[in-house]
Design a protein around this motif. Structure first.
Motif, PDB file in Angstrom:
ATOM      1  N   GLY A  70       0.714  -1.344  -0.027  1.00 36.58           N
ATOM      2  CA  GLY A  70      -0.002   0.234  -0.034  1.00 36.58           C
ATOM      3  C   GLY A  70       0.665   1.298   0.079  1.00 36.58           C
ATOM      4  O   GLY A  70       0.185   2.333   0.027  1.00 36.58           O
ATOM      5  N   GLY A  71       2.035   1.002   0.066  1.00 38.02           N
ATOM      6  CA  GLY A  71       3.124   2.323   0.098  1.00 38.02           C
ATOM      7  C   GLY A  71       3.110   3.134   1.165  1.00 38.02           C
ATOM      8  O   GLY A  71       3.229   4.416   1.033  1.00 38.02           O
ATOM      9  N   PHE A  72       2.553   2.742   2.484  1.00 36.08           N
ATOM     10  CA  PHE A  72       2.672   3.765   3.688  1.00 36.08           C
ATOM     11  C   PHE A  72       4.115   3.785   4.036  1.00 36.08           C
ATOM     12  O   PHE A  72       5.080   3.163   3.555  1.00 36.08           O
ATOM     13  CB  PHE A  72       1.753   3.002   4.888  1.00 36.08           C
ATOM     14  CG  PHE A  72       2.331   1.765   5.439  1.00 36.08           C
ATOM     15  CD1 PHE A  72       3.426   1.801   6.544  1.00 36.08           C
ATOM     16  CD2 PHE A  72       2.076   0.590   5.034  1.00 36.08           C
ATOM     17  CE1 PHE A  72       3.700   0.475   7.021  1.00 36.08           C
ATOM     18  CE2 PHE A  72       2.431  -0.938   5.487  1.00 36.08           C
ATOM     19  CZ  PHE A  72       3.561  -0.685   6.291  1.00 36.08           C
ATOM     20  N   ALA A  73       4.273   4.954   4.741  1.00 35.52           N
ATOM     21  CA  ALA A  73       5.507   5.397   5.287  1.00 35.52           C
ATOM     22  C   ALA A  73       5.907   4.710   6.419  1.00 35.52           C
ATOM     23  O   ALA A  73       5.031   4.583   7.393  1.00 35.52           O
ATOM     24  CB  ALA A  73       5.451   6.835   5.407  1.00 35.52           C
ATOM     25  N   ALA A  74       7.263   4.261   6.346  1.00 38.26           N
ATOM     26  CA  ALA A  74       7.552   3.412   7.780  1.00 38.26           C
ATOM     27  C   ALA A  74       8.966   3.896   8.190  1.00 38.26           C
ATOM     28  O   ALA A  74       9.633   4.625   7.370  1.00 38.26           O
ATOM     29  CB  ALA A  74       7.859   1.953   7.415  1.00 38.26           C
ATOM     30  N   ALA A  75       9.255   3.806   9.523  1.00 35.09           N
ATOM     31  CA  ALA A  75      10.534   4.268  10.174  1.00 35.09           C
ATOM     32  C   ALA A  75      10.816   3.069  10.906  1.00 35.09           C
ATOM     33  O   ALA A  75      10.307   2.384  11.950  1.00 35.09           O
ATOM     34  CB  ALA A  75      10.303   5.451  11.116  1.00 35.09           C
ATOM     35  N   GLN A  76      11.943   2.483  10.564  1.00 33.50           N
ATOM     36  CA  GLN A  76      12.512   1.272  11.296  1.00 33.50           C
ATOM     37  C   GLN A  76      13.597   1.716  12.136  1.00 33.50           C
ATOM     38  O   GLN A  76      14.519   2.375  11.579  1.00 33.50           O
ATOM     39  CB  GLN A  76      12.927   0.375  10.256  1.00 33.50           C
ATOM     40  CG  GLN A  76      13.379  -1.006  10.951  1.00 33.50           C
ATOM     41  CD  GLN A  76      13.493  -2.360   9.949  1.00 33.50           C
ATOM     42  OE1 GLN A  76      14.565  -2.940  10.128  1.00 33.50           O
ATOM     43  NE2 GLN A  76      12.813  -2.288   8.949  1.00 33.50           N
ATOM     44  N   TYR A  77      13.651   1.308  13.428  1.00 31.18           N
ATOM     45  CA  TYR A  77      14.684   1.694  14.465  1.00 31.18           C
ATOM     46  C   TYR A  77      15.398   0.531  14.573  1.00 31.18           C
ATOM     47  O   TYR A  77      14.815  -0.619  14.994  1.00 31.18           O
ATOM     48  CB  TYR A  77      14.089   2.163  15.499  1.00 31.18           C
ATOM     49  CG  TYR A  77      13.322   3.546  15.800  1.00 31.18           C
ATOM     50  CD1 TYR A  77      14.264   4.604  15.755  1.00 31.18           C
ATOM     51  CD2 TYR A  77      12.235   3.819  15.152  1.00 31.18           C
ATOM     52  CE1 TYR A  77      13.921   6.196  15.751  1.00 31.18           C
ATOM     53  CE2 TYR A  77      11.663   5.129  15.095  1.00 31.18           C
ATOM     54  CZ  TYR A  77      12.548   6.370  15.468  1.00 31.18           C
ATOM     55  OH  TYR A  77      12.172   7.537  14.992  1.00 31.18           O
ATOM     56  N   VAL A  78      16.859   0.330  14.602  1.00 36.84           N
ATOM     57  CA  VAL A  78      17.487  -0.433  15.188  1.00 36.84           C
ATOM     58  C   VAL A  78      18.498  -0.152  16.329  1.00 36.84           C
ATOM     59  O   VAL A  78      18.833   0.925  16.356  1.00 36.84           O
ATOM     60  CB  VAL A  78      18.465  -0.790  13.970  1.00 36.84           C
ATOM     61  CG1 VAL A  78      17.657  -1.830  12.751  1.00 36.84           C
ATOM     62  CG2 VAL A  78      19.337   0.027  13.518  1.00 36.84           C
ATOM     63  N   TYR A  79      18.618  -0.826  17.351  1.00 41.50           N
ATOM     64  CA  TYR A  79      19.150  -0.826  18.504  1.00 41.50           C
ATOM     65  C   TYR A  79      19.573  -1.916  19.324  1.00 41.50           C
ATOM     66  O   TYR A  79      19.502  -3.115  18.736  1.00 41.50           O
ATOM     67  CB  TYR A  79      18.310   0.146  19.562  1.00 41.50           C
ATOM     68  CG  TYR A  79      16.854  -0.291  19.899  1.00 41.50           C
ATOM     69  CD1 TYR A  79      16.559  -0.966  20.942  1.00 41.50           C
ATOM     70  CD2 TYR A  79      15.865  -0.243  18.784  1.00 41.50           C
ATOM     71  CE1 TYR A  79      15.375  -1.554  21.180  1.00 41.50           C
ATOM     72  CE2 TYR A  79      14.587  -0.493  18.825  1.00 41.50           C
ATOM     73  CZ  TYR A  79      14.225  -1.128  20.231  1.00 41.50           C
ATOM     74  OH  TYR A  79      13.001  -1.557  20.641  1.00 41.50           O
ATOM     75  N   ASP A  80      20.197  -1.758  20.519  1.00 45.71           N
ATOM     76  CA  ASP A  80      20.864  -2.733  21.587  1.00 45.71           C
ATOM     77  C   ASP A  80      21.930  -3.417  20.647  1.00 45.71           C
ATOM     78  O   ASP A  80      21.768  -4.709  20.303  1.00 45.71           O
ATOM     79  CB  ASP A  80      19.670  -3.744  21.965  1.00 45.71           C
ATOM     80  CG  ASP A  80      18.907  -2.920  23.089  1.00 45.71           C
ATOM     81  OD1 ASP A  80      19.356  -1.742  23.489  1.00 45.71           O
ATOM     82  OD2 ASP A  80      18.123  -3.576  23.599  1.00 45.71           O
ATOM     83  N   CYS A  81      22.849  -2.938  20.115  1.00 45.30           N
ATOM     84  CA  CYS A  81      23.883  -3.332  19.447  1.00 45.30           C
ATOM     85  C   CYS A  81      24.921  -4.295  20.392  1.00 45.30           C
ATOM     86  O   CYS A  81      25.109  -3.943  21.464  1.00 45.30           O
ATOM     87  CB  CYS A  81      24.711  -2.439  18.760  1.00 45.30           C
ATOM     88  SG  CYS A  81      23.767  -1.543  17.294  1.00 45.30           S
ATOM     89  N   VAL A  82      25.248  -5.504  19.515  1.00 48.05           N
ATOM     90  CA  VAL A  82      26.273  -6.299  20.251  1.00 48.05           C
ATOM     91  C   VAL A  82      27.479  -6.434  19.335  1.00 48.05           C
ATOM     92  O   VAL A  82      26.957  -6.499  18.215  1.00 48.05           O
ATOM     93  CB  VAL A  82      25.558  -7.754  20.656  1.00 48.05           C
ATOM     94  CG1 VAL A  82      24.472  -7.375  21.637  1.00 48.05           C
ATOM     95  CG2 VAL A  82      24.858  -8.369  19.577  1.00 48.05           C
ATOM     96  N   GLU A  83      28.451  -7.027  19.708  1.00 43.63           N
ATOM     97  CA  GLU A  83      29.497  -7.641  18.979  1.00 43.63           C
ATOM     98  C   GLU A  83      29.464  -8.965  18.727  1.00 43.63           C
ATOM     99  O   GLU A  83      29.534  -9.663  19.763  1.00 43.63           O
ATOM    100  CB  GLU A  83      30.915  -6.889  19.306  1.00 43.63           C
ATOM    101  CG  GLU A  83      31.994  -7.419  18.456  1.00 43.63           C
ATOM    102  CD  GLU A  83      33.267  -6.525  18.823  1.00 43.63           C
ATOM    103  OE1 GLU A  83      34.286  -7.323  18.537  1.00 43.63           O
ATOM    104  OE2 GLU A  83      33.040  -5.648  19.465  1.00 43.63           O
TER     105      GLU A  83
END
Length: 109
Positions: free
Chosen positions: A58-71
């Protein structure tokens, strides 16, 4: 790769941080969320947010957050991803989680 363009865009303010922005334009032969996508990076140069339109739904606008990084084996990667609908001002609608991904016990062999 041929057909891609990347340009710097205005930074995004999230709380008390400013995240640097890059806009990537994907060539039509690459299957992806949408042709134009924005990526925002924190002061440590790690990805914080990925904005796109979900063209296949449907073409809706999205914001994807990425966090809690590990090595993991020398590679830094996020363990959590949350994608939300975006409002007209670009802010996430936090009560509309579209995707939630949690990773744990990450290693490569």
């Amino acid at each position: 790769m041929p057909g891609f363009t990347v340009t710097e865009i205005e930074p995004w303010r999230e709380g008390d941080e400013f995240w640097r922005g890059l806009r990537a334009t994907f060539p039509p032969e690459i299957a992806s969320h949408s042709t134009h996508q924005d990526f925002y990076f924190g002061p440590d140069r790690l990805l914080r947010r990925h904005d796109y339109h979900v063209d296949v739904a449907g073409g809706f606008a999205a914001a994807q957050y990425v966090y809690d990084c590990v090595e993991a084996d020398g590679i830094v990667l996020p363990t959590k991803r949350r994608a939300y609908r975006r409002d007209a001002d670009g802010h996430p609608t936090l009560d509309q989680v579209m995707v939630a991904i949690d990773l744990s016990d990450i290693h490569f062999s």
